[in-house]
Write a protein that holds these residues in place. Structure first.
Motif, PDB file in Angstrom:
ATOM      1  N   ARG A  16       0.858  -1.176   0.000  1.00 30.86           N
ATOM      2  CA  ARG A  16       0.000   0.000   0.000  1.00 30.86           C
ATOM      3  C   ARG A  16       0.903   1.239   0.000  1.00 30.86           C
ATOM      4  N   PHE A  17       0.381   2.332  -0.514  1.00 35.32           N
ATOM      5  CA  PHE A  17       1.194   3.526  -0.742  1.00 35.32           C
ATOM      6  C   PHE A  17       0.561   4.769  -0.120  1.00 35.32           C
ATOM      7  N   PRO A  18       1.398   5.694   0.351  1.00 33.87           N
ATOM      8  CA  PRO A  18       0.856   6.997   0.758  1.00 33.87           C
ATOM      9  C   PRO A  18       0.317   7.714  -0.477  1.00 33.87           C
ATOM     10  N   VAL A  19      -0.511   8.704  -0.248  1.00 32.49           N
ATOM     11  CA  VAL A  19      -1.119   9.421  -1.368  1.00 32.49           C
ATOM     12  C   VAL A  19      -0.964  10.926  -1.171  1.00 32.49           C
ATOM     13  N   VAL A  20      -0.684  11.602  -2.288  1.00 33.53           N
ATOM     14  CA  VAL A  20      -0.599  13.065  -2.310  1.00 33.53           C
ATOM     15  C   VAL A  20      -1.656  13.573  -3.278  1.00 33.53           C
ATOM     16  N   TYR A  21      -2.440  14.527  -2.828  1.00 33.35           N
ATOM     17  CA  TYR A  21      -3.402  15.217  -3.682  1.00 33.35           C
ATOM     18  C   TYR A  21      -2.724  16.499  -4.148  1.00 33.35           C
ATOM     19  N   TRP A  22      -2.481  16.587  -5.454  1.00 32.24           N
ATOM     20  CA  TRP A  22      -1.777  17.731  -6.029  1.00 32.24           C
ATOM     21  C   TRP A  22      -2.794  18.620  -6.737  1.00 32.24           C
ATOM     22  N   LEU A  23      -2.867  19.902  -6.355  1.00 29.64           N
ATOM     23  CA  LEU A  23      -3.872  20.840  -6.850  1.00 29.64           C
ATOM     24  C   LEU A  23      -3.254  21.846  -7.823  1.00 29.64           C
ATOM     25  N   HIS A  24      -3.800  21.888  -9.022  1.00 25.45           N
ATOM     26  CA  HIS A  24      -3.296  22.798 -10.055  1.00 25.45           C
ATOM     27  C   HIS A  24      -3.657  24.247  -9.750  1.00 25.45           C
ATOM     28  N   GLY A  25      -3.000  25.132 -10.470  1.00 25.11           N
ATOM     29  CA  GLY A  25      -3.222  26.564 -10.317  1.00 25.11           C
ATOM     30  C   GLY A  25      -4.392  27.069 -11.148  1.00 25.11           C
ATOM     31  N   ARG A  26      -4.660  28.356 -10.999  1.00 23.98           N
ATOM     32  CA  ARG A  26      -5.754  29.016 -11.721  1.00 23.98           C
ATOM     33  C   ARG A  26      -5.565  28.848 -13.219  1.00 23.98           C
ATOM     34  N   GLY A  27      -6.635  28.487 -13.882  1.00 23.19           N
ATOM     35  CA  GLY A  27      -6.601  28.287 -15.322  1.00 23.19           C
ATOM     36  C   GLY A  27      -6.002  26.952 -15.738  1.00 23.19           C
ATOM     37  N   GLY A  28      -5.531  26.176 -14.789  1.00 25.16           N
ATOM     38  CA  GLY A  28      -4.922  24.880 -15.098  1.00 25.16           C
ATOM     39  C   GLY A  28      -5.947  23.764 -15.124  1.00 25.16           C
ATOM     40  N   ASN A  29      -5.439  22.556 -15.157  1.00 26.66           N
ATOM     41  CA  ASN A  29      -6.301  21.378 -15.124  1.00 26.66           C
ATOM     42  C   ASN A  29      -5.505  20.206 -14.570  1.00 26.66           C
ATOM     43  N   PRO A  30      -6.157  19.088 -14.290  1.00 29.25           N
ATOM     44  CA  PRO A  30      -5.457  17.958 -13.673  1.00 29.25           C
ATOM     45  C   PRO A  30      -4.287  17.429 -14.497  1.00 29.25           C
ATOM     46  N   ASN A  31      -4.301  17.614 -15.800  1.00 30.56           N
ATOM     47  CA  ASN A  31      -3.213  17.113 -16.636  1.00 30.56           C
ATOM     48  C   ASN A  31      -1.910  17.885 -16.429  1.00 30.56           C
ATOM     49  N   GLY A  32      -1.981  19.029 -15.769  1.00 26.02           N
ATOM     50  CA  GLY A  32      -0.782  19.809 -15.480  1.00 26.02           C
ATOM     51  C   GLY A  32       0.215  19.051 -14.622  1.00 26.02           C
ATOM     52  N   VAL A  33      -0.257  18.065 -13.873  1.00 28.75           N
ATOM     53  CA  VAL A  33       0.640  17.277 -13.030  1.00 28.75           C
ATOM     54  C   VAL A  33       1.644  16.491 -13.874  1.00 28.75           C
ATOM     55  N   LYS A  34       1.331  16.256 -15.131  1.00 30.81           N
ATOM     56  CA  LYS A  34       2.231  15.474 -15.997  1.00 30.81           C
ATOM     57  C   LYS A  34       3.605  16.134 -16.128  1.00 30.81           C
ATOM     58  N   ARG A  35       3.645  17.480 -16.048  1.00 29.12           N
ATOM     59  CA  ARG A  35       4.935  18.182 -16.121  1.00 29.12           C
ATOM     60  C   ARG A  35       5.829  17.838 -14.937  1.00 29.12           C
ATOM     61  N   LEU A  36       5.222  17.425 -13.838  1.00 31.58           N
ATOM     62  CA  LEU A  36       5.978  17.147 -12.622  1.00 31.58           C
ATOM     63  C   LEU A  36       6.362  15.680 -12.468  1.00 31.58           C
ATOM     64  N   LEU A  37       5.801  14.811 -13.272  1.00 28.52           N
ATOM     65  CA  LEU A  37       5.997  13.379 -13.048  1.00 28.52           C
ATOM     66  C   LEU A  37       7.456  12.944 -13.133  1.00 28.52           C
ATOM     67  N   ALA A  38       8.236  13.529 -14.017  1.00 22.91           N
ATOM     68  CA  ALA A  38       9.657  13.168 -14.098  1.00 22.91           C
ATOM     69  C   ALA A  38      10.365  13.508 -12.787  1.00 22.91           C
ATOM     70  N   LYS A  39      10.000  14.653 -12.191  1.00 26.56           N
ATOM     71  CA  LYS A  39      10.593  15.024 -10.908  1.00 26.56           C
ATOM     72  C   LYS A  39      10.168  14.053  -9.809  1.00 26.56           C
ATOM     73  N   PHE A  40       8.898  13.692  -9.801  1.00 21.67           N
ATOM     74  CA  PHE A  40       8.417  12.720  -8.817  1.00 21.67           C
ATOM     75  C   PHE A  40       9.127  11.377  -8.997  1.00 21.67           C
ATOM     76  N   ASP A  41       9.194  10.906 -10.235  1.00 14.52           N
ATOM     77  CA  ASP A  41       9.866   9.626 -10.521  1.00 14.52           C
ATOM     78  C   ASP A  41      11.312   9.653 -10.038  1.00 14.52           C
ATOM     79  N   ASN A  42      12.012  10.731 -10.352  1.00 12.51           N
ATOM     80  CA  ASN A  42      13.412  10.847  -9.954  1.00 12.51           C
ATOM     81  C   ASN A  42      13.551  10.842  -8.431  1.00 12.51           C
ATOM     82  N   ALA A  43      12.732  11.616  -7.753  1.00 13.91           N
ATOM     83  CA  ALA A  43      12.811  11.682  -6.284  1.00 13.91           C
ATOM     84  C   ALA A  43      12.545  10.308  -5.659  1.00 13.91           C
ATOM     85  N   MET A  44      11.602   9.571  -6.220  1.00 14.89           N
ATOM     86  CA  MET A  44      11.302   8.236  -5.700  1.00 14.89           C
ATOM     87  C   MET A  44      12.444   7.266  -5.998  1.00 14.89           C
ATOM     88  N   SER A  45      13.013   7.355  -7.202  1.00 10.98           N
ATOM     89  CA  SER A  45      14.047   6.391  -7.595  1.00 10.98           C
ATOM     90  C   SER A  45      15.345   6.569  -6.821  1.00 10.98           C
TER      91      SER A  45
END
Length: 191
Positions: A16-45
């Motif tokens: 089981r895994f912890p969960v983070v709810y990531w909230l986009h900025g004004r005018g954004g949308n949930p797909n904006g998190v995709k820009r951060l995924l490489a950073k998340f992957d790197n931090a986890m690895s």
């Protein structure tokens, strides 16, 4: 919502895994998190953080992650009452406060503070990146579109939903949260 599952999610079906709810900025949308995924992957690895599930809800263009006063856009209620229970029932999360965080950028930073401080029993950690932590009077005077559409032009409703009010109201429980805030002239580089 957009969803990120960590690399080992499909390898060990008991984990089981912890969960983070990531909230986009004004005018954004949930797909904006995709820009951060490489950073998340790197931090986890490299072990800078544990593997985690990341959920990016739809905060609409300018909801501030509050329920609109007229009830038409119950963004807060959907996240707190529906989305969290859905995610915990659907994915292998660690479904407790200590393993649930909320994070956001700009409007999402306001939302992370608003939801995190209003529901300290749900979130063990609150992260605010370049947060638009506007006081109610600023929203009334400088963000008229948000003040009208979200808060119904009502200063009392805006104040009741302000992170500034909520942190004071729930100070005893907020003191038990991990709180992180990034502020600077180069906030956009965080993304």
């Amino acid at each position: 919502y957009s969803l990120y599952l960590p690399p080992s999610y499909d390898q060990n079906l008991e984990q089981r895994f912890p969960v983070v709810y990531w909230l986009h900025g004004r005018g954004g949308n949930p797909n904006g998190v995709k820009r951060l995924l490489a950073k998340f992957d790197n931090a986890m690895s490299v072990g800078d953080c544990p593997e985690m599930v990341i959920v990016a809800p739809n905060g609409l263009p300018m909801s501030m992650y509050c329920d609109s006063k007229d009830g038409q856009f119950p963004v807060e209620t959907v996240i707190v009452k529906d989305l969290i229970s859905h995610v915990d029932a659907t994915y292998r999360t660690v479904a407790d406060r200590a393993s649930r965080a909320i994070d956001g950028f700009s409007m999402g930073g306001f939302g992370a503070a608003h939801l995190g401080f209003k529901y300290p029993d749900l979130f063990g950690a609150v992260s605010i990146m370049g947060g638009a932590l506007h006081k109610p009077e600023f929203l009334r005077d400088e963000r008229v579109d948000i003040f009208g559409s979200v808060f119904g032009g009502n200063l009392d409703y805006c104040d009741a939903n302000s992170p500034w009010t909520l942190v004071a109201q729930n100070a005893d429980k907020v003191k038990t949260q991990v709180i992180r805030q990034y502020v600077g002239e180069k906030d956009d580089r965080l993304l």
